[in-house]
Design a protein around this motif. Structure first.
Motif: not given
Lengths: 103, 659, 194
Positions: A13-18, A20-24, A35, A38, C22, C37, C90, C98, C102
């Motif tokens: 989940v942490i990787l997912f959040a990271i 997602m942040t990258g994509v956004l 991203s 990831i 990122i 990674m 953003q 995010a 999370l």
């Protein structure tokens, strides 16, 4: 404490959040692609963890991961082709400039 | 059931096919279109004659085709049917005969028109609609075809659509008849709402048990529709203007078929009407008034077709009067030893018999006038003259038609008109005598104005620069055929004549189960023939010495004799002006108020909705930025909201997902 | 204990590497961190007894996909891109969202009672099982994915080869005679600087 499903899921989940942040937040299309990789991998991790801890006798998770990797490869190929053509047309990879599909 | 009964659906269908084919495929081939239309209507005519012969030989009334069109059970059940009874078969004969002859006539009359293909397509459509109307077994189907014939009338009156007067006349005809149709439509709605059926026979069965107001309102509303279509006062104003259409159209639609749809409707529902004597009295007086009113106007008209149009109005009034006289006693009462039912049937017989004969001789008169107009290039009788020796066939057949209309024995009009007058005497009572007098007066005027027309238009000498010549055979042949029909068609109305010929009488054909014959009194016949002869005599004295100097309507010798009255007649008793005042001063004001309401309140609320939508759209516009990442952000936000809502509201569901 | 140690080590490395991916301004270095990674995740796959997947991860992800991306980076990116703004408007809202997502998912994950009472050992012939599964239970998805891959291959070639398209921003020629606006001159200057 024994390393269990919770740990792997938490990491996933942490990787997912990271990711997602990258994509956004990244402006470059290529950074967004990185991203997205990831994101794919966080899902791979979750799938394998579920497979290992909940249904160790089966290999469904593995098969899923293989599919995901395959699709990731296909996506990377197409996306990079698009990146090339976008770059050729716009001389830029900034996604905010790509608001028009014409040409 | 005979084979031809089974094929009866083809009678209206053939002209419909012709219309579809000619409209879709042969628009650019004028002659081919004309021949297709003619072939279709001739085939229909043949089938109609065969059906009529079967009916004559006792095949009986039958419902030969029923299509469930909108089968919604109790909510709405609409069927389209082909209903054959003596009345509809009689109408079939009238419509197909006149239509066929008019088609043939139009081959010659419209030969050099650019819009010939359009004209014949519309004629086909009209024939289909009219045949569909007469074959209807229910009110709704009849209403549909009723509107269709109205549409065809509109299209054909406006045939010369680049001429303003024709376009205006078409609009006038459409809107005035529409005013009447409103009543008919209300009757249709009432039929379903209160009787639960559209079928005439079923409505009639229920008629005894209905509420008082309903028993009055239903026939009245139907009659209102018939008033519009059949040009009864005060909704008659469209018919004279409708003469702007080509003459064959006037002959077919505005003399023989469509305008008698109202008569047919009342005749079809005559037993329903007879349940409400008050309505029938109203019908009788409206009819009688129209008969005499239109006849007086015809005396002072100058356009040959307008004279005939007012004559048509007058004869329609006669028919309506006959139906009204028959029904005004009421089914439960007796008069002079006749039961109300018998009298209603006698009214039906007399009215529809006059319809039958009138269709032939009036179509003949219109076609003959068309032939003369064709030769003289004018509608004004004062600009004609002297064609008697140049156009022998046209003038002699026209004279036959005139004699028939005037009611001179043994021509068709004599028998049918006489039957109506005899019926009025038969019913008796003050109303019967009054209406008898009205009919007799109208008969006098009819004879007078028709012979005025003949003397002025045909006698005397040919005006300078006019070279009339006889019309081609395609035009004279229908005239001759209609001339023959105008002579013999009346004979079947009289029992003695029919017996001499060895055929059934019209009355026996129309109501096989009914032992009465059409009424005939030699004294009344003598009186009516005498009155007609008197009318001819007056016309002869006044106009027989047709002077070549009478070149405009100002030279009418009648003008000086009648003085101011003549001007009133010339102006058609100012009914058009009255309507114009009503429309301008009342209708348009109400319309303006409605328009204001519609524009500001109704449209305003719609605009408000549109305005709100637009504002919301503008508000939301930034969301459609085309920026990929903000879209993703919104998707993620949505995911977050959904998950959070699920978690807060029903946490079990997330656990259940896993299980 | 060794398992736990390894897990925490690679987990920390993976998180650090992905954050670097990122956040790093230089996209080339971002790609390098992505490779790192992915390698950490391969190690975690080994910990999950998925050795075959770990190998596939290294071979395909690191060996093929990442290299492909690096090629694309080299073909398109300029050095001075590093000095441009890397993040869009953003950049404050997205991390908050995010983090919220999370926290929410973690709460749910913790809340669910996973039935992990006893961890049975994995089958020894896991590779054989995967092969069997791919060609029996998953034969249809397998076929679909193969076709997808083929289509993607052809499609990518087709898209990338459209050379006759005129670029929206035309290259400014050396003489600058056709330059009809400041924008193009600016672009020209940029090219020269490059």
């Amino acid at each position: 404490m024994e390393i269990g499903l919770y740990h792997y899921l938490t990491l996933s989940v942490i990787l997912f959040a990271i990711g997602m942040t990258g994509v956004l937040i990244r402006r470059s299309v290529l950074s967004m692609l990185l991203s997205i990789e990831i994101l794919f991998n966080s899902i791979n991790l979750a799938a394998l963890a579920f497979n290992r801890f909940l249904y160790p006798a089966t290999v469904t998770g593995h098969v899923f991961v293989i599919f995901i990797i395959t699709i990731a490869a296909a996506e990377a190929a197409v996306a990079l082709a698009i990146v090339m053509i976008v770059y050729k047309n716009f001389r830029s990879l900034e996604v905010e400039g790509l608001t028009s599909l014409k040409r | 059931m005979s084979t031809y009964y089974e094929l009866a659906w083809l009678i209206p269908a053939l002209p419909l096919f012709s219309f579809i084919i000619t409209v879709l495929f042969t628009r650019n081939y004028k002659t081919l279109t004309a021949w297709i239309a003619c072939a279709a209507v001739i085939a229909s005519f043949y089938l109609s004659v065969r059906v009529m012969l079967d009916m004559y030989n006792g095949a009986g009334t039958a419902q030969t085709l029923t299509i469930e069109w909108i089968p919604l059970g109790k909510a709405l059940e609409v069927t389209i049917g082909v209903y054959l009874d003596p009345l509809s078969v009689m109408m079939l004969i009238v419509v197909t005969t006149v239509s066929m002859l008019v088609h043939i006539y139009s081959l010659g009359y419209m030969a050099h028109e650019d819009g010939k293909a359009r004209f014949f397509s519309f004629l086909s459509l009209f024939t289909f609609s009219m045949l569909g109307l007469v074959l209807s077994d229910n009110v709704l189907q009849m209403f549909i075809f009723w509107e269709l014939v109205g549409l065809c009338s509109y299209l054909l009156i406006g045939y010369y659509y680049d001429k303003k007067s024709a376009a205006d006349a078409a609009k006038k005809a459409f809107s005035v008849t529409r005013a009447g149709d409103l009543g008919f439509f209300m009757a249709v709605v009432i039929a379903w709402g209160y009787f639960g059926t559209f079928n005439f026979a079923e409505i009639q069965q229920q008629y005894g048990q209905t509420a008082e107001w309903l028993a009055r309102a239903f026939p009245f509303l139907i009659f209102f529709g018939a008033m519009g279509k059949s040009g009864q006062f005060p909704l008659h104003i469209w018919l004279p203007d409708a003469m702007e259409g080509p003459t064959p159209v006037s002959a077919l639609i505005h003399a023989a078929t469509m305008v008698v749809a109202g008569i047919f409707l009342v005749a079809r529902a005559v037993m329903i009407f007879a349940g409400s004597p008050d309505t029938m009295l109203f019908v009788a007086y409206i009819g009688g008034f129209t008969a005499i009113f239109a006849a007086t106007i015809a005396v002072a008209q100058h356009d040959i077709k307008r004279i005939l149009a007012f004559s048509t109005l007058s004869q329609l009034g006669y028919m309506m009067m006959a139906l009204g006289i028959g029904g005004m006693v009421g089914v439960d009462n007796f008069s002079h030893g006749h039961s109300g039912t018998d009298l209603a049937l006698m009214g039906q017989t007399a009215g529809t018999f006059h319809l039958f004969t009138h269709a032939f001789f009036k179509a003949l008169l219109f076609l003959g006038s068309g032939s003369v107009i064709h030769a003289m290039h004018t509608n004004n009788i004062w600009e004609m003259g002297g064609v008697k020796s140049k156009m022998k066939i046209t003038v002699w057949t026209f004279l036959i038609g005139t004699l028939a209309l005037a009611g001179i024995p043994p021509f068709a009009g004599f028998w049918s008109k006489d039957e109506i007058l005899a019926l009025a005497m038969e019913v008796g009572s003050i109303h019967g005598y009054v209406l008898f007098g009205v009919g007799l007066t109208a008969a006098f005027f009819t004879a007078f104005y028709m012979f005025r027309l003949c003397f002025v238009a045909f006698w005397g000498e040919v005006p300078e620069k006019k070279h009339p010549h006889e019309s081609p055979v395609s035009m004279t042949l229908p005239l001759v055929l209609l001339g023959i029909l105008s002579v013999i068609a009346g004979l079947i109305g009289n029992a003695d004549m029919a017996n001499a010929l060895g055929i059934k009488t019209y009355a026996a054909f129309l109501n096989p189960s009914w032992e009465h014959e059409g009424v005939f009194h030699i004294s009344i016949a003598a009186i009516s023939a005498g009155v007609a002869l008197l009318g001819i005599l007056v016309a002869y004295v006044m106009y027989a010495k047709r002077s070549p100097e009478w070149t405009t309507e100002m030279h009418d010798p009648l003008r000086s004799k009648l003085g101011q009255l003549y001007v009133h007649l010339e102006n058609k008793w100012y009914i058009d002006e009255v309507w114009r005042w009503i429309v301008n001063q009342i209708l348009f004001r109400v319309s303006a108020a409605c328009a204001w309401f519609d524009r500001n309140i109704v449209d305003g609320s719609v605009d408000l909705v549109a305005f709100i939508t637009t504002r919301i759209g503008i508000l939301m516009q930034p969301a459609q930025s085309g920026r990929l990442q903000s879209y993703i952000l919104i998707v993620m936000l949505g995911l977050f909201i959904i998950l959070a809502t699920l978690y807060v509201a029903i946490p079990e569901i997330l656990v259940a997902m896993y299980r | 204990m060794a398992h736990a140690l390894m897990f925490y080590l690679f987990a920390a490395l993976a998180i650090a590497a992905s954050l670097a991916v990122i956040l790093h301004r230089n996209i080339f270095k971002s790609a390098t961190f992505l490779a790192g990674m992915l390698f950490c995740l391969a190690a975690l796959f080994v910990l999950l007894d998925a050795e075959f997947i770990a190998v596939v991860q290294v071979l395909i992800y690191i060996g093929a996909i990442t290299i492909l991306i690096v090629f694309a980076i080299m073909l398109t990116t300029k050095i001075n891109d590093e000095h441009k703004e890397q993040f869009n408007s953003q950049k404050f809202l997205a991390p908050i969202l995010a983090l919220g997502l999370l926290g929410l998912i973690l709460t749910i994950v913790v809340k669910i009672q996973w039935t992990t009472a006893e961890i049975s050992p994995v089958p020894s012939d896991i590779l054989g099982l995967i092969g069997t599964a791919l060609l029996s239970d998953f034969i249809f998805p397998f076929d679909v994915v193969s076709i997808l891959l083929l289509v993607a291959l052809i499609g990518a070639t087709y898209i990338a080869k459209q050379e006759d398209r005129k670029p929206l921003v035309t290259e400014v020629d050396e003489t600058g005679e056709h330059g009809d606006g400041k924008v193009k001159h600016a672009l020209h200057a940029e090219e020269v600087e490059h």
